[in-house]
Motif scaffolding. Structure first.
Motif, PDB file in Angstrom:
ATOM      1  N   TYR A 138      33.042  70.990 -55.092  1.00  0.00           N
ATOM      2  CA  TYR A 138      32.819  69.785 -54.293  1.00  0.00           C
ATOM      3  C   TYR A 138      33.729  68.629 -54.715  1.00  0.00           C
ATOM      4  N   PHE A 186      31.590  70.063 -41.793  1.00  0.00           N
ATOM      5  CA  PHE A 186      30.569  69.882 -42.823  1.00  0.00           C
ATOM      6  C   PHE A 186      29.192  70.281 -42.317  1.00  0.00           C
ATOM      7  N   TYR A 227      21.610  74.604 -50.284  1.00  0.00           N
ATOM      8  CA  TYR A 227      22.911  74.501 -50.945  1.00  0.00           C
ATOM      9  C   TYR A 227      22.831  74.984 -52.391  1.00  0.00           C
ATOM     10  N   GLY A 248      24.589  68.196 -41.361  1.00  0.00           N
ATOM     11  CA  GLY A 248      25.538  68.254 -42.476  1.00  0.00           C
ATOM     12  C   GLY A 248      25.228  67.196 -43.526  1.00  0.00           C
ATOM     13  N   PRO A 260      31.626  71.740 -46.926  1.00  0.00           N
ATOM     14  CA  PRO A 260      31.004  70.444 -47.220  1.00  0.00           C
ATOM     15  C   PRO A 260      32.034  69.413 -47.656  1.00  0.00           C
TER      16      PRO A 260
END
Length: 344
Positions: free
Chosen positions: A320, A134, A282, A257, A148
């Protein structure tokens, strides 16, 4: 995604970390897999975990006995995937043996802690078909695949419903490093603006509180009554979170991370106040939704709490989700470029 893993057999080793091992196992089973789960560590006592990190040799006998028992239980089974998280305790000999027993299985490792905190893991990286982390910096330094963390269906449900908001700011978590001082500064700013704050600051024991207050500056100015010494039950945490507008997340100073809490807030459509500057790179970042604060000089602009939340694109958000996370790590997603991170 419901049947992507139908009839697939998975050996899953993961340390007990809240209920994340159960969430991952449930996701794999929901997609049709048959999962054999084992705790990656032979023991979860504070003493045992400390010895594992200080010097693995102190617990070698315990580890070897534990993994010999696992080997005996699975010796006649064949797996399609071997999925391990952390591999802090997992012996190299076990990894080599399990690969020999399952030569056609894809063997992957997921790290959700910085490599600097996993000294026993580095020597095992080349035994896996692919290693995910991550932490973007670790990926660049050690040649790992950037991946992630995830949110599960519980947080998707929070996003769907619109409960009455009670709190403007929410925090539940362990108080480590400079967390207390940052939380104190944020709380003061919110209360000055007549905004409601809910903080549940956890420390494992009162003895640890007094030790840290005496030997460090982390808890300077604190009172023991501000802290809790028992974890908050998950159903209570979820209930409080639903009633909250924004969540504060303070990552460890040595970590770049994004924490699990950060990704969960993406799933729940909650505003986030964070010390992690890397979040601006991100693909889901939006200044209306995420406020980055300087941990040395904590300031939350008043307009952050009044600007509307901007919904994240569904395709971005899906990457995610816990189901996509599992499929991605197992090598079953169509897009293997892992383009979560956008340089600006």
């Amino acid at each position: 995604m419901e049947y992507h893993l139908k009839n697939k057999k998975i050996l899953f080793l993961c340390p007990l970390f809240f209920n994340y091992h159960k969430k991952l196992m449930n996701a794999m089973e929901w997609m049709g897999a048959e999962v054999d789960y084992y705790d990656e560590r032979p023991s979860n006592t504070f003493f045992s975990k400390a010895l594992l990190r200080i010097n693995r040799n102190f617990v070698t006998l315990q580890i070897n006995k534990y993994y010999q028992e696992i080997s005996l239980e699975i010796k006649n089974k064949k797996y399609d995937y071997i999925f391990i998280c952390q591999a802090e305790a997992t012996p190299k000999s076990f990894l080599k043996d399990i690969k020999k027993m399952n030569p056609n299985a894809r063997m992957v490792l997921m790290l959700w802690d910085s490599v600097a905190n996993k000294v026993n893991t580095l020597e095992k990286l080349d035994l896996f078909d692919e290693v995910f982390s991550f932490d973007k910096q670790d990926c660049e330094q050690f040649g790992l695949t950037f991946r992630p963390l995830f949110f599960d269906k519980e947080y998707e449900q929070i996003a769907i419903k619109e409960p009455t908001l009670v709190y403007d700011l929410f925090f539940v978590g362990t108080v480590h490093s400079d967390r207390y001082q940052i939380l104190k500064a944020v709380k003061q700013q919110f209360e000055k603006n007549h905004l409601a704050v809910f903080l549940y600051m956890f420390i494992p024991s009162k003895i640890m509180y007094y030790q840290r207050k005496l030997l460090t500056s982390d808890l300077t100015g604190s009172e023991i009554s501000e802290f809790s010494f028992e974890g908050m039950p998950s159903h209570q945490l979820t209930a409080k979170l639903k009633q909250s507008k924004a969540v504060v997340d303070i990552q460890h100073p040595k970590q770049t991370g994004l924490t699990m809490r950060t990704i969960e807030m993406l799933g729940a459509n909650k505003k986030l106040i964070t010390t992690n500057r890397d979040i601006q790179h991100y693909d889901f970042y939006h200044p209306n939704n995420i406020c980055i604060v300087d941990r040395e000089k904590v300031v939350v602009p008043t307009e952050f709490m009044t600007t509307p939340f901007v919904p994240v694109d569904k395709k971005i958000k899906e990457k995610y989700s816990i189901n996509y996370f599992v499929l991605d790590v197992l090598g079953l997603t169509e897009d293997n470029e892992h383009d979560f991170y956008v340089q600006k």
